[in-house]
Scaffold this active site. Structure first.
Site: not given
Length: 435
Positions: A106, A130, A137, A188, A206, A308
Site C-alpha cells: 500500500k 487486492e 477482504i 503481535g 489505504k 495476517g
C-alpha cells in the site's frame, strides 16, 4: 488428465505473507491450475538473507538474492517486500519486462501508483493489488469491476486492525490507550514501533488507494488528511458509549460539491464517533470492514480479516489466478480509470458534525457565551448536556453536539472557545459520522 501450459511466477519477499503464498502455491498447485487454466510454476523466491528464519519450511533451491535476474524469467511477479525501495525499482523492472505484477504494497501504490499504472498501460501489462488495502477482504475487485457501472458516493473503512483492536479494547474492557497498546504489542497486533498504525499513516495510504479507485481520480497521499488515535482517552470512549456512540478510526473517501458547485473528492483519516446502530460500530478486535455507499447499489459492507500472513495470502493468490487467466486468454491489461480527474478538496471543505466537551466556569451566562461563539462562526447547536460543578476548581462540563457545518468553521470555533475566559479547557473534540 488435463495438461496445462505453465505460467512462471517469481516471488519477491518471504515474510509472513510471502512464505504463506509460496506454501499455498506449492501445496495446491493442481487445484490452482484448474482454476487458472494454467500451471502456476513458482520459479524462485528473492530474499535479502538466504539463511533468515522463516515461518514456513520451503525448498531451499527456490531462494535467491538476485531479484533482478529472477524477474527477467517470469511471466508474473508477486511483490511482497513492502516499503518504497527496492520495491519500486523491482516492480518497474517487472512491468517494463512485460510481466504482470501482483502486489500488497500500500505504501508503494499510495506514493507511486500513477507512475506504476502508467508504465503498465504503456507495455500492456496488468498491476493487481487486492491485498494492499484490507488483507483478505475483497474490496479492490468489487470497486474496480462489480461497481464500475455505479456511482460511488462515499466509502468509510476500518482498514487498520491494530488501531481497531486498541479502540475496541478501550471500549469493551475499559483499558487505557497505553494499556491497550501494550496488549496489542504483546499479542503481535502492533509492531515494536507502532507509529505507522497509531498515527494513521497506514490508514491514510489505504484511503488514497480507495479514493483513487472509487472516484476514477488520482488522489495523492499528501492530499489525505490524517489524524491518529494517540490523543483518544478512556474518558472520551466512555462518554461516547454513554451517548450511544463507539469511537473508531475511519478512512473516509467521499464525493463532494463545494460552495461554487464544483464537484471533487475528499480523503481523510481520523477517529470519529460512530452510532451504535451503524454496521461499523460492531467491528471488533483486529477485524477490518469497508462500508460503501453507492447511488444504485445502495449500502454495501465488506468485512473480515484485515491482516495476517495466510489471510492476506488469500487475496494475493486470487490476484495471481486472475493474472494467470489473463495470460491464457491473451490481450493487453486493463488500464486504471483516472479519467474523472476530480479535484481533491482540503479538509476544511468537508461538512461534518462535532461533539465538543468543555470544562467551563460554573457561573451565570456561560452557556450563552459559548452559544454566541458557535453562532459567530456559523455553527448551530444540536444538543447540549451540562453537568454540575464538582471539586474545588468550581468548573462544570458542557458536551455540545453541533449540526452539520464546514470543517473549517468548526475548527475555528474550537480555537475561539479555547480563547474564552469562561472556558477552562476544551477536553475533547470528536467528529460524528454515519448518523
Amino acid at each position: 488428465m488435463i495438461e496445462y501450459r505453465n505460467v512462471r511466477v517469481a516471488l519477491l519477499g518471504a515474510g509472513s505473507v510471502g512464505s504463506q503464498v509460496a506454501r499455498l502455491l506449492l501445496e495446491h498447485s493442481d487445484e490452482l491450475a484448474s482454476r487458472a487454466g494454467a500451471g502456476l510454476e513458482l520459479v524462485g523466491i528473492a530474499v535479502r538473507d538466504l539463511d533468515a528464519p522463516r515461518d514456513v519450511d520451503l525448498p531451499k533451491e527456490l531462494f535467491t538474492t538476485d531479484a533482478a535476474s529472477l524477474i527477467l524469467g517470469a511471466d508474473i511477479v508477486v511483490e511482497l517486500i513492502g516499503g518504497i525501495e527496492p520495491a519500486r525499482t523491482l516492480v518497474l523492472q517487472a512491468l517494463q519486462s512485460g510481466a504482470d505484477v501482483v502486489t500488497g504494497n500500500k505504501a508503494l501504490l499510495a506514493t507511486h501508483g500513477p507512475e506504476l499504472f502508467a508504465v503498465a498501460e504503456q507495455v500492456g501489462a496488468q498491476l493487481y493489488y487486492e491485498a494492499a488495502v484490507a488483507g483478505a477482504i475483497p474490496i479492490i475487485r468489487p470497486l474496480h469491476d462489480s461497481l464500475a457501472g455505479d456511482r460511488i458516493e462515499r466509502i468509510m473503512g476500518i482498514v487498520n486492525g491494530t488501531t481497531n483492536f486498541i479502540l475496541d479494547l478501550m471500549d469493551r474492557e475499559g483499558s487505557t490507550f497505553e494499556d491497550a497498546l501494550a496488549t496489542a504489542t504483546e499479542l503481535g497486533y502492533a509492531e515494536a514501533d507502532p507509529t505507522a498504525d497509531i498515527e494513521g499513516y497506514d490508514a491514510a495510504q489505504k484511503a488514497a488507494i480507495l479514493a483513487s479507485l472509487a472516484f476514477h481520480t488520482s488522489v495523492p497521499l499528501a492530499a489525505v488528511h490524517r489524524e491518529g488515535i494517540t490523543s483518544v482517552t478512556i474518558e472520551q470512549v466512555r462518554a461516547a458509549r454513554k451517548a450511544g456512540y463507539v469511537v473508531k478510526i475511519l478512512a473516509t473517501a467521499e464525493r463532494l460539491t463545494d460552495e461554487q458547485g464544483t464537484e471533487g473528492v475528499s480523503a481523510r483519516v481520523y477517529p470519529a464517533l460512530v452510532p451504535e446502530s451503524h454496521p461499523l460500530a460492531s467491528v471488533h478486535g483486529a477485524k477490518n470492514a469497508v462500508f460503501v455507499e453507492a447511488e444504485a447499489a445502495g449500502d454495501l459492507m465488506f468485512y473480515g480479516a484485515g491482516a495476517g500472513g495466510v489471510e492476506t495470502a488469500s487475496a494475493v493468490l486470487g490476484d495471481l489466478v486472475s493474472a494467470a487467466r489473463r495470460h491464457v486468454i491473451g490481450g493487453p491489461g486493463i488500464a486504471e480509470s483516472t479519467q474523472s480527474a476530480l479535484p481533491v478538496f482540503p479538509i476544511g471543505t468537508v461538512r461534518t458534525r462535532y461533539q465538543i466537551t468543555l470544562h467551563v466556569t460554573d457561573a451565570p451566562g456561560v452557556l450563552s457565551t459559548v452559544a454566541g461563539v458557535l453562532a459567530k462562526h456559523g455553527v448551530s447547536v444540536e444538543t447540549v448536556e451540562q453537568t454540575v460543578a464538582t471539586g474545588s476548581d468550581a468548573t462544570a462540563t458542557l458536551v455540545i453536539g453541533t449540526h452539520l457545518a464546514r470543517e473549517s468553521d468548526l475548527a475555528a470555533t474550537v480555537v475561539a472557545l479555547r480563547n474564552e475566559d469562561v472556558v477552562a479547557e476544551v477536553t475533547s473534540v470528536l467528529r460524528v459520522v454515519g448518523a
